[in-house]
Design an enzyme around this catalytic site. Structure first.
Site, PDB file in Angstrom:
ATOM      1  N   HIS A 109       0.800  -1.222   0.000  1.00 19.38           N
ATOM      2  CA  HIS A 109       0.000   0.000   0.000  1.00 19.38           C
ATOM      3  C   HIS A 109       0.837   1.278   0.000  1.00 19.38           C
ATOM      4  O   HIS A 109       0.499   2.254  -0.649  1.00 19.38           O
ATOM      5  CB  HIS A 109      -0.982  -0.006   1.184  1.00 19.38           C
ATOM      6  CG  HIS A 109      -0.331   0.010   2.528  1.00 19.38           C
ATOM      7  ND1 HIS A 109       0.212  -1.134   3.087  1.00 19.38           N
ATOM      8  CD2 HIS A 109      -0.115   1.001   3.416  1.00 19.38           C
ATOM      9  CE1 HIS A 109       0.723  -0.832   4.267  1.00 19.38           C
ATOM     10  NE2 HIS A 109       0.545   0.468   4.488  1.00 19.38           N
ATOM     11  N   ASP A 110       1.947   1.285   0.730  1.00 23.13           N
ATOM     12  CA  ASP A 110       2.730   2.524   0.853  1.00 23.13           C
ATOM     13  C   ASP A 110       3.978   2.544  -0.020  1.00 23.13           C
ATOM     14  O   ASP A 110       4.900   3.323   0.255  1.00 23.13           O
ATOM     15  CB  ASP A 110       3.141   2.730   2.324  1.00 23.13           C
ATOM     16  CG  ASP A 110       2.110   3.544   3.099  1.00 23.13           C
ATOM     17  OD1 ASP A 110       1.229   4.178   2.454  1.00 23.13           O
ATOM     18  OD2 ASP A 110       2.179   3.552   4.339  1.00 23.13           O
ATOM     19  N   LYS A 113       5.762   5.710  -1.054  1.00 25.39           N
ATOM     20  CA  LYS A 113       6.551   6.539  -0.123  1.00 25.39           C
ATOM     21  C   LYS A 113       8.035   6.528  -0.465  1.00 25.39           C
ATOM     22  O   LYS A 113       8.794   7.325   0.086  1.00 25.39           O
ATOM     23  CB  LYS A 113       6.329   6.074   1.323  1.00 25.39           C
ATOM     24  CG  LYS A 113       4.996   6.559   1.870  1.00 25.39           C
ATOM     25  CD  LYS A 113       4.898   6.320   3.364  1.00 25.39           C
ATOM     26  CE  LYS A 113       3.588   6.903   3.914  1.00 25.39           C
ATOM     27  NZ  LYS A 113       3.351   6.466   5.293  1.00 25.39           N
ATOM     28  N   HIS A 138       1.634   9.945  -2.298  1.00 29.83           N
ATOM     29  CA  HIS A 138       2.192   8.586  -2.331  1.00 29.83           C
ATOM     30  C   HIS A 138       1.246   7.509  -2.887  1.00 29.83           C
ATOM     31  O   HIS A 138       1.718   6.581  -3.538  1.00 29.83           O
ATOM     32  CB  HIS A 138       2.808   8.185  -0.972  1.00 29.83           C
ATOM     33  CG  HIS A 138       1.830   7.782   0.077  1.00 29.83           C
ATOM     34  ND1 HIS A 138       1.270   8.691   0.943  1.00 29.83           N
ATOM     35  CD2 HIS A 138       1.294   6.571   0.401  1.00 29.83           C
ATOM     36  CE1 HIS A 138       0.441   8.045   1.757  1.00 29.83           C
ATOM     37  NE2 HIS A 138       0.439   6.760   1.451  1.00 29.83           N
ATOM     38  N   HIS A 162      -6.079   3.645  -0.763  1.00 25.26           N
ATOM     39  CA  HIS A 162      -6.074   3.285   0.664  1.00 25.26           C
ATOM     40  C   HIS A 162      -6.253   4.470   1.603  1.00 25.26           C
ATOM     41  O   HIS A 162      -6.449   4.277   2.792  1.00 25.26           O
ATOM     42  CB  HIS A 162      -4.832   2.449   1.023  1.00 25.26           C
ATOM     43  CG  HIS A 162      -3.525   3.171   1.055  1.00 25.26           C
ATOM     44  ND1 HIS A 162      -2.771   3.411  -0.066  1.00 25.26           N
ATOM     45  CD2 HIS A 162      -2.817   3.699   2.094  1.00 25.26           C
ATOM     46  CE1 HIS A 162      -1.651   4.046   0.283  1.00 25.26           C
ATOM     47  NE2 HIS A 162      -1.666   4.245   1.584  1.00 25.26           N
ATOM     48  N   HIS A 163      -6.192   5.709   1.074  1.00 25.25           N
ATOM     49  CA  HIS A 163      -6.468   6.870   1.941  1.00 25.25           C
ATOM     50  C   HIS A 163      -7.787   7.570   1.601  1.00 25.25           C
ATOM     51  O   HIS A 163      -8.025   8.694   2.044  1.00 25.25           O
ATOM     52  CB  HIS A 163      -5.316   7.883   1.861  1.00 25.25           C
ATOM     53  CG  HIS A 163      -4.101   7.448   2.627  1.00 25.25           C
ATOM     54  ND1 HIS A 163      -4.065   7.407   4.013  1.00 25.25           N
ATOM     55  CD2 HIS A 163      -2.895   7.002   2.212  1.00 25.25           C
ATOM     56  CE1 HIS A 163      -2.874   6.970   4.409  1.00 25.25           C
ATOM     57  NE2 HIS A 163      -2.142   6.713   3.337  1.00 25.25           N
ATOM     58  N   ASP A 191      -5.646  -0.781   8.592  1.00 24.97           N
ATOM     59  CA  ASP A 191      -4.527   0.163   8.729  1.00 24.97           C
ATOM     60  C   ASP A 191      -4.682   0.998  10.003  1.00 24.97           C
ATOM     61  O   ASP A 191      -3.732   1.175  10.767  1.00 24.97           O
ATOM     62  CB  ASP A 191      -4.522   1.084   7.498  1.00 24.97           C
ATOM     63  CG  ASP A 191      -3.226   1.872   7.363  1.00 24.97           C
ATOM     64  OD1 ASP A 191      -2.164   1.383   7.815  1.00 24.97           O
ATOM     65  OD2 ASP A 191      -3.274   2.981   6.793  1.00 24.97           O
TER      66      ASP A 191
HETATM   67 FE   LIG Z   1      -0.411   5.361   2.957  1.00 23.66          FE
END
Ligand SMILES: [Fe+2]
Length: 246
Positions: A109-110, A113, A138, A162-163, A191
């Protein structure tokens, strides 16, 4: 020429019957060989598919670990979120068996970043507007990085969304309600659960019971109420056990 007798007819019928039986037995042996060959092919194909899936998973974990290695305090965040997310997905009725790529999305998911400099990602004071805007990019960067990786399938939707928040106030696309892919709605709860139950430099970890209350309070605003209802069906002990197995 001798006349045809009843004995001749019986002998000829018996001979034909024996021939027919031999042919039938030969056909049966051939069919059994085909069936055995097919079973062997299926077995080999299944082994190859499992090997491929293991290779995919190992690759995804390697990439996920590379992202996490930068961030000392979150530890095995992606692994825990994936474990919580899979438990929650099953409770929600989202069939991970139908879409194994969802787990890949949870783990990655990240990944976007990687494009956020350490000086911003680990800044202890508050971020400037530009820095915050970069951090918020991101999910888009992550989905761009993974765009051409076909085997990630639906997992890429988790990375991008996801955000997002149920009420539409999330990012990057401000999707509302059901427009947010279900796997991403499930992920959001998993999360939050991990974030709340993990020590951070600025606050200690909450208990699962306390985290549950925080998540319940955000049903309908940040989180899909149906996913939160499914989450309520899973005991604190079940989440504790998942955390302890990692
Ligand atoms: Fe994230």
């Amino acid at each position: 020429m001798s006349p045809i007798t009843g004995d001749d007819t019986v002998a000829s019928l018996r001979a034909r019957l024996e021939q027919t039986e031999r042919q039938a037995a030969a056909r049966q042996r051939q069919l059994e060989r085909y069936a055995s060959d097919l079973r062997e092919v299926f077995k080999q194909e299944r082994a190859r598919a499992q090997e491929l899936r293991r290779s995919y998973m190992a690759t995804v974990r390697a990439l996920s670990n590379a992202v996490e290695a930068r961030d000392a305090y979150t530890g095995k965040h992606a692994e825990r979120v994936a474990a919580y997310g899979l438990e929650l997905a099953a409770a929600t009725g989202l069939s991970v068996a139908d879409s194994p790529q969802i787990e890949f999305g949870f783990l990655l998911h990240d990944v976007g970043k990687v494009a956020v400099p350490d000086a911003i990602l680990f800044k202890s004071s508050s971020l400037t507007a530009e820095e915050y805007a970069l951090v918020r990019r991101h999910p888009v960067i992550g989905s761009e990085i993974l765009r051409d990786v076909d085997f990630l399938g639906e997992g890429k939707l988790v990375v991008r969304h996801h955000h997002e928040r149920w009420d539409g106030s999330g990012y990057p696309d401000g999707l509302i309600g059901d427009a947010i892919p279900l796997a991403a709605r499930v992920f959001a709860v998993a999360d939050a659960l991990d974030a709340l139950t993990t020590d951070r430099p600025y606050r200690p970890a909450s208990t699962f019971t306390r985290a549950r209350q925080v998540i319940r309070d955000s049903a309908g605003s940040q989180f899909d109420p149906e996913v939160v209802a499914a989450f309520e069906e899973i005991s604190d002990d079940a989440f504790e056990r998942l955390r302890n197995t990692l």
